[in-house]
Design a protein around this motif. Structure first.
Motif, PDB file in Angstrom:
ATOM      1  N   VAL A 259       0.732  -0.868   0.178  1.00 18.39           N
ATOM      2  CA  VAL A 259       0.134  -0.014   0.304  1.00 18.39           C
ATOM      3  C   VAL A 259       0.732   1.385  -0.260  1.00 18.39           C
ATOM      4  N   LEU A 260       1.004   1.762  -1.453  1.00 17.74           N
ATOM      5  CA  LEU A 260       1.599   2.931  -1.171  1.00 17.74           C
ATOM      6  C   LEU A 260       1.334   4.633  -1.157  1.00 17.74           C
ATOM      7  N   GLY A 261       2.075   5.335  -1.254  1.00 18.19           N
ATOM      8  CA  GLY A 261       1.645   6.505  -0.917  1.00 18.19           C
ATOM      9  C   GLY A 261       2.152   7.157  -1.959  1.00 18.19           C
ATOM     10  N   PRO A 262       1.937   8.695  -1.807  1.00 13.44           N
ATOM     11  CA  PRO A 262       2.205   9.398  -3.325  1.00 13.44           C
ATOM     12  C   PRO A 262       3.642   9.220  -3.264  1.00 13.44           C
ATOM     13  N   ALA A 263       4.581   8.214  -3.698  1.00 11.93           N
ATOM     14  CA  ALA A 263       6.195   8.399  -3.800  1.00 11.93           C
ATOM     15  C   ALA A 263       6.691   8.723  -4.907  1.00 11.93           C
ATOM     16  N   PRO A 264       8.360   8.585  -5.134  1.00 10.03           N
ATOM     17  CA  PRO A 264       8.441   9.010  -6.170  1.00 10.03           C
ATOM     18  C   PRO A 264       8.696   8.208  -7.131  1.00 10.03           C
ATOM     19  N   ALA A 265       8.319   8.525  -8.605  1.00  6.75           N
ATOM     20  CA  ALA A 265       7.537   6.840 -10.031  1.00  6.75           C
ATOM     21  C   ALA A 265       8.982   6.317 -10.020  1.00  6.75           C
ATOM     22  N   VAL A 266       9.763   6.563  -8.947  1.00  5.51           N
ATOM     23  CA  VAL A 266      10.998   5.340  -9.512  1.00  5.51           C
ATOM     24  C   VAL A 266      10.667   3.814  -8.687  1.00  5.51           C
ATOM     25  N   LEU A 267       9.564   4.451  -7.756  1.00  6.01           N
ATOM     26  CA  LEU A 267       9.470   2.969  -6.541  1.00  6.01           C
ATOM     27  C   LEU A 267       8.535   2.413  -7.186  1.00  6.01           C
ATOM     28  N   GLN A 268       7.785   2.957  -8.417  1.00  2.00           N
ATOM     29  CA  GLN A 268       6.534   2.321  -8.275  1.00  2.00           C
ATOM     30  C   GLN A 268       7.260   1.154  -9.991  1.00  2.00           C
ATOM     31  N   GLN A 269       8.208   1.041  -9.760  1.00  2.00           N
ATOM     32  CA  GLN A 269       8.979   0.399 -11.052  1.00  2.00           C
ATOM     33  C   GLN A 269       9.366  -0.594 -10.444  1.00  2.00           C
ATOM     34  N   ASP A 270       9.720  -1.882 -11.118  1.00  2.00           N
ATOM     35  CA  ASP A 270      10.021  -2.841 -10.869  1.00  2.00           C
ATOM     36  C   ASP A 270       9.655  -3.738  -9.140  1.00  2.00           C
ATOM     37  N   LEU A 271       8.362  -3.304  -9.335  1.00  2.00           N
ATOM     38  CA  LEU A 271       7.001  -3.798  -8.485  1.00  2.00           C
ATOM     39  C   LEU A 271       6.744  -5.889  -9.308  1.00  2.00           C
ATOM     40  N   SER A 272       7.300  -6.492 -10.141  1.00  2.00           N
ATOM     41  CA  SER A 272       6.428  -7.176 -11.048  1.00  2.00           C
ATOM     42  C   SER A 272       5.927  -8.206  -9.793  1.00  2.00           C
ATOM     43  N   GLY A 273       5.280  -9.247  -9.466  1.00  2.00           N
ATOM     44  CA  GLY A 273       5.264 -10.052  -8.558  1.00  2.00           C
ATOM     45  C   GLY A 273       4.695  -9.271  -7.366  1.00  2.00           C
ATOM     46  N   ILE A 274       3.900  -7.894  -6.965  1.00  2.00           N
ATOM     47  CA  ILE A 274       3.766  -7.253  -5.835  1.00  2.00           C
ATOM     48  C   ILE A 274       2.345  -7.084  -6.003  1.00  2.00           C
ATOM     49  N   THR A 275       0.926  -7.046  -5.293  1.00  2.00           N
ATOM     50  CA  THR A 275       0.024  -5.992  -6.000  1.00  2.00           C
ATOM     51  C   THR A 275       0.357  -4.762  -4.949  1.00  2.00           C
ATOM     52  N   LEU A 276       0.275  -3.786  -5.680  1.00  2.00           N
ATOM     53  CA  LEU A 276       0.264  -2.566  -5.678  1.00  2.00           C
ATOM     54  C   LEU A 276      -0.840  -1.938  -5.377  1.00  2.00           C
ATOM     55  N   VAL A 277      -1.108  -1.619  -4.409  1.00  2.00           N
ATOM     56  CA  VAL A 277      -2.813  -0.440  -3.806  1.00  2.00           C
ATOM     57  C   VAL A 277      -1.544   0.373  -3.928  1.00  2.00           C
ATOM     58  N   ASN A 278      -1.783   2.018  -4.411  1.00  2.00           N
ATOM     59  CA  ASN A 278      -1.832   3.653  -4.639  1.00  2.00           C
ATOM     60  C   ASN A 278      -2.714   3.549  -4.024  1.00  2.00           C
ATOM     61  N   VAL A 279      -2.724   4.316  -2.933  1.00  2.00           N
ATOM     62  CA  VAL A 279      -3.539   5.765  -1.816  1.00  2.00           C
ATOM     63  C   VAL A 279      -2.619   7.099  -1.776  1.00  2.00           C
ATOM     64  N   VAL A 280      -3.730   8.223  -2.059  1.00  2.00           N
ATOM     65  CA  VAL A 280      -3.096   9.266  -1.331  1.00  2.00           C
ATOM     66  C   VAL A 280      -3.571   9.700  -0.164  1.00  2.00           C
ATOM     67  N   SER A 281      -4.729   9.826   0.766  1.00  2.00           N
ATOM     68  CA  SER A 281      -4.774  10.120   2.030  1.00  2.00           C
ATOM     69  C   SER A 281      -4.303   9.038   2.750  1.00  2.00           C
ATOM     70  N   ALA A 282      -4.261   9.704   4.565  1.00  2.00           N
ATOM     71  CA  ALA A 282      -3.611   8.760   4.994  1.00  2.00           C
ATOM     72  C   ALA A 282      -5.880   7.437   5.481  1.00  2.00           C
ATOM     73  N   GLU A 283      -6.790   8.928   5.123  1.00  2.00           N
ATOM     74  CA  GLU A 283      -7.991   7.770   4.634  1.00  2.00           C
ATOM     75  C   GLU A 283      -7.802   6.623   4.309  1.00  2.00           C
TER      76      GLU A 283
END
Ligand code: CTP
Ligand code: CA
Length: 228
Positions: free
Chosen positions: A58-82
């Motif tokens: 569960v990833l907050g708004p991090a730099p784009a580089v952290l969106q890479q190389d995530l194959s095999g991982i289930t990525l859930v992008n979120v913005v706010s704490a809620e």
């Protein structure tokens, strides 16, 4: 429980990881945020994947580089704490391990303007309300066979504050990052001390976040959290 050879010792386990900052909107073009790079949580997610776990990041708004190389991982992008809270509550019941590395905003603006807030002649005061504490919320619903790990970022009375967080949030482990020890937002290295609810304290030297992630998972595996 965790007795297989390192490399596959998390096979069959589901790990929930949070990473990055959160952003709390003020209006359509502005937010309150922080400098978290997301690198520590990213390293943890990759390490758990390497060791055979099913990983939800569960990833907050991090730099784009952290969106890479995530194959095999289930990525859930979120913005706010809620949003991060909701994603964690969705995934935690089926998780064996939760690693809360996100720098969640402690406060959000009490109101979010639908339109851009216009500059006035006068100064502007903001009212901020507390966000929900995700780690504490998971601690409150945690079962005996789930492992819950949080971080603590401190600048003073580090051990006292870290232990307070460990107990108050009902975590199994707190990883202390000391800003006095050269750890910093955006850095590629980290110097940590891990406190466990059973009273162990393990201090590590400064090393890469990849190596720190290994130490953290090794500690969880070694100190033999039971499933009963
Ligand atoms: N945390 C969380 N939800 C929040 C705030 C913090 O889940 N709303 C988690 C962080 O992900 C971290 C741990 O709680 O694992 C400790 O975060 P930290 O900011 O160090 O502690 P706080 O309890 O927020 O206290 P303070 O910022 O005042 O030190
Ligand atoms: Ca905080």
């Amino acid at each position: 429980f965790f007795k297989q050879a390192s490399g596959t010792d998390l096979k069959g386990k589901k790990v929930l990881v949070t990473a990055g900052p959160t952003q709390e909107a003020l209006d359509p073009v502005r937010f309150i945020g922080n400098h978290s790079s997301g690198k520590m949580g990213y390293a943890l997610a990759k390490e758990c994947l390497r060791r055979g776990a099913a990983v939800v990041l569960v990833l907050g708004p991090a730099p784009a580089v952290l969106q890479q190389d995530l194959s095999g991982i289930t990525l859930v992008n979120v913005v706010s704490a809620e949003e991060m809270y909701q994603a964690c509550m969705d995934h935690f019941p089926s998780a064996d391990i939760a690693l809360m590395a996100a720098a969640v905003a402690d406060y959000r603006p009490a109101t979010v303007s639908d339109t851009k807030i216009k500059k006035q002649d006068s100064d502007l005061a903001l009212t901020l309300v507390k966000t929900r504490d995700i780690l504490a919320s998971l601690g409150a619903v945690k079962t005996g066979n789930q492992v819950l790990l949080g971080f603590a970022l401190e600048t003073n009375n580090e051990e006292v504050h870290a232990l307070e967080k460990l107990h108050k949030k009902n975590a199994d482990y707190i990883v202390l990052n000391s800003l006095n020890d050269g750890a910093a937002f955006g850095a590629d290295t980290n110097k940590i001390t891990i406190y466990s609810k059973t009273g162990e304290k393990t201090s590590f030297t400064s090393k890469s976040k990849t190596a720190v992630a290994q130490d953290i998972i090794d500690t969880i595996v070694k100190t033999g959290i039971t499933t009963t």
